[in-house]
Design an enzyme around this catalytic site. Structure first.
Site, PDB file in Angstrom:
ATOM      1  N   ASN A   5       0.832  -1.261   0.006  1.00  0.00           N
ATOM      2  CA  ASN A   5      -0.031  -0.102   0.092  1.00  0.00           C
ATOM      3  C   ASN A   5       0.942   1.178  -0.081  1.00  0.00           C
ATOM      4  O   ASN A   5       1.486   1.746   0.959  1.00  0.00           O
ATOM      5  CB  ASN A   5      -0.855   0.181   1.108  1.00  0.00           C
ATOM      6  N   TRP A   6       1.068   1.881  -0.983  1.00  0.00           N
ATOM      7  CA  TRP A   6       2.239   3.073  -1.250  1.00  0.00           C
ATOM      8  C   TRP A   6       1.391   4.354  -0.766  1.00  0.00           C
ATOM      9  O   TRP A   6       2.273   5.352  -0.586  1.00  0.00           O
ATOM     10  CB  TRP A   6       2.425   3.296  -2.753  1.00  0.00           C
ATOM     11  N   LYS A   7       0.114   4.256  -0.164  1.00  0.00           N
ATOM     12  CA  LYS A   7      -0.550   5.349   0.294  1.00  0.00           C
ATOM     13  C   LYS A   7      -0.144   6.675  -0.590  1.00  0.00           C
ATOM     14  O   LYS A   7      -0.030   6.791  -2.066  1.00  0.00           O
ATOM     15  CB  LYS A   7       0.022   5.666   1.728  1.00  0.00           C
TER      16      LYS A   7
ATOM     17  N   HIS B 140      -9.471   1.336   4.789  1.00  0.00           N
ATOM     18  CA  HIS B 140      -8.251   1.374   5.504  1.00  0.00           C
ATOM     19  C   HIS B 140      -8.529   2.326   6.649  1.00  0.00           C
ATOM     20  O   HIS B 140      -9.336   3.367   6.494  1.00  0.00           O
ATOM     21  CB  HIS B 140      -7.191   1.933   4.489  1.00  0.00           C
TER      22      HIS B 140
ATOM     23  N   SER C 171       3.529  -2.073  10.282  1.00  0.00           N
ATOM     24  CA  SER C 171       4.842  -2.225  10.551  1.00  0.00           C
ATOM     25  C   SER C 171       5.423  -3.363  10.306  1.00  0.00           C
ATOM     26  O   SER C 171       6.179  -3.985  10.930  1.00  0.00           O
ATOM     27  CB  SER C 171       5.149  -1.611  11.948  1.00  0.00           C
TER      28      SER C 171
ATOM     29  N   GLY D 148       2.573  -0.878   4.371  1.00  0.00           N
ATOM     30  CA  GLY D 148       2.865   0.413   4.052  1.00  0.00           C
ATOM     31  C   GLY D 148       4.188   0.884   3.748  1.00  0.00           C
ATOM     32  O   GLY D 148       4.866   0.654   2.682  1.00  0.00           O
ATOM     33  N   GLY D 149       4.888   1.344   4.742  1.00  0.00           N
ATOM     34  CA  GLY D 149       6.289   2.132   4.558  1.00  0.00           C
ATOM     35  C   GLY D 149       7.155   1.226   3.921  1.00  0.00           C
ATOM     36  O   GLY D 149       7.934   1.407   2.978  1.00  0.00           O
TER      37      GLY D 149
HETATM   38  P1  PGA Z   1       2.823   0.191   7.687  1.00  0.00           P
HETATM   39  O1  PGA Z   1       1.297   0.361   6.993  1.00  0.00           O
HETATM   40  O2  PGA Z   1       3.415  -0.840   7.186  1.00  0.00           O
HETATM   41  O3  PGA Z   1       3.642   1.426   7.270  1.00  0.00           O
HETATM   42  O4  PGA Z   1       2.784   0.375   9.142  1.00  0.00           O
HETATM   43  C1  PGA Z   1       0.547  -0.523   6.922  1.00  0.00           C
HETATM   44  C2  PGA Z   1      -0.764  -0.190   6.224  1.00  0.00           C
HETATM   45  O5  PGA Z   1      -1.380   0.991   6.533  1.00  0.00           O
HETATM   46  O6  PGA Z   1      -1.313  -0.744   5.444  1.00  0.00           O
END
Ligand code: PGA
Length: 257
Positions: free
Chosen positions: A10-12, A104, A218, A239-240
């Protein structure tokens, strides 16, 4: 479906067009050069809307064709019309998407998305042929007051539309306090919640045993192995760490083992 883990990035709201293309090529090339990774996992990346087309093209570049599916991070609940700023599920299909993330916690929090809106979006997305990744998860306060089961049960009940199946729907359990914070849920808590979700799905869905349940929050290469070995954890929503090709590939390696 559950025989393979699903590794979803998920590149946001990150990256220029050039960065999005380079990231897509980095991930696709990496997987192409380690084809054994495809035996253990399916892969999808979800760029921002505006980069979806270019990322789809970049993913298809490696010689063997696309090994990474394309997804988006949201879609509209309605088919078309006067909805300024919205993007329909059919448009995403047209642009090459197979998946869409819905509900989300950042959409729930910043855009006040309710379970019923998420269910309506999911219904529209599934009708258009997309696989929905429906996100659920408790906040830090809810966990502190031991309300996580009740919160997640309510979200599941109201945000999964009737007609969802293991073919068109994936659940992502993401404890809100673990998203982007570097805090990962304890393996025993993940195990308890994923089992709880499986039982809740069973009450409603005929093929619940086959529905994938992802963990998110995370996820990094060094905690992936422990998380992916937990019963009823069928992949990760990242995400990150999905913004760096080497980290995404590191997660893929750890998940496939
Ligand atoms: P994160 O985000 O891996 O940066 O914690 C996960 C997500 O929001 O899907």
């Amino acid at each position: 479906m559950r025989s393979k883990k699903l590794i979803a990035g998920n590149w946001k709201m990150n990256g220029t067009l050039a960065e999005a293309r380079a990231l897509a090529v980095g991930i696709a090339d990496g997987l192409e050069s380690e084809l054994s990774l495809l035996e253990g996992c399916d892969f999808v990346v979800c760029p921002p809307f505006v980069h979806v087309g270019a990322v789809g093209a970049a993913l298809a570049e490696p010689v063997g064709g696309a090994v990474v599916s394309l997804g988006a991070q949201d879609c509209a609940a309605v088919e078309n019309g006067a909805y300024t700023g919205d993007v329909s599920a059919a448009m995403l299909v047209d642009a090459g998407c197979d998946y869409v993330i819905l509900g989300h916690s950042e959409r729930r929090q910043y855009h006040k998305e309710t379970d019923s809106l998420i269910a309506a979006k999911a219904k529209a997305a599934q009708a258009a042929g997309l696989i929905t990744i429906i996100c659920v998860g408790e906040s830090e306060d809810e966990r502190a007051s031991d309300a996580q089961d009740a919160v997640v049960a309510a979200q599941l009940a109201a945000s999964i539309p009737d007609g969802a199946t293991a073919q068109n729907c994936v659940i992502a359990y993401e404890p809100v306090w673990a998203i982007g914070t570097g805090k990962t849920a304890r393996v025993e808590d993940v195990a308890a919640m994923h089992l709880f979700i499986r039982e809740k799905l069973k009450e409603r869905l005929a093929d619940s045993a086959q529905m994938r349940i992802l963990y998110g929050g995370s996820v990094k290469p060094d905690n992936t192995g422990d998380l992916m070995r937990v019963d009823h954890v069928d992949g990760a929503l990242i995400g990150g760490a999905s913004l760096k090709a080497d980290q995404y590939l590191g997660i893929a390696r750890a998940a496939g083992k």
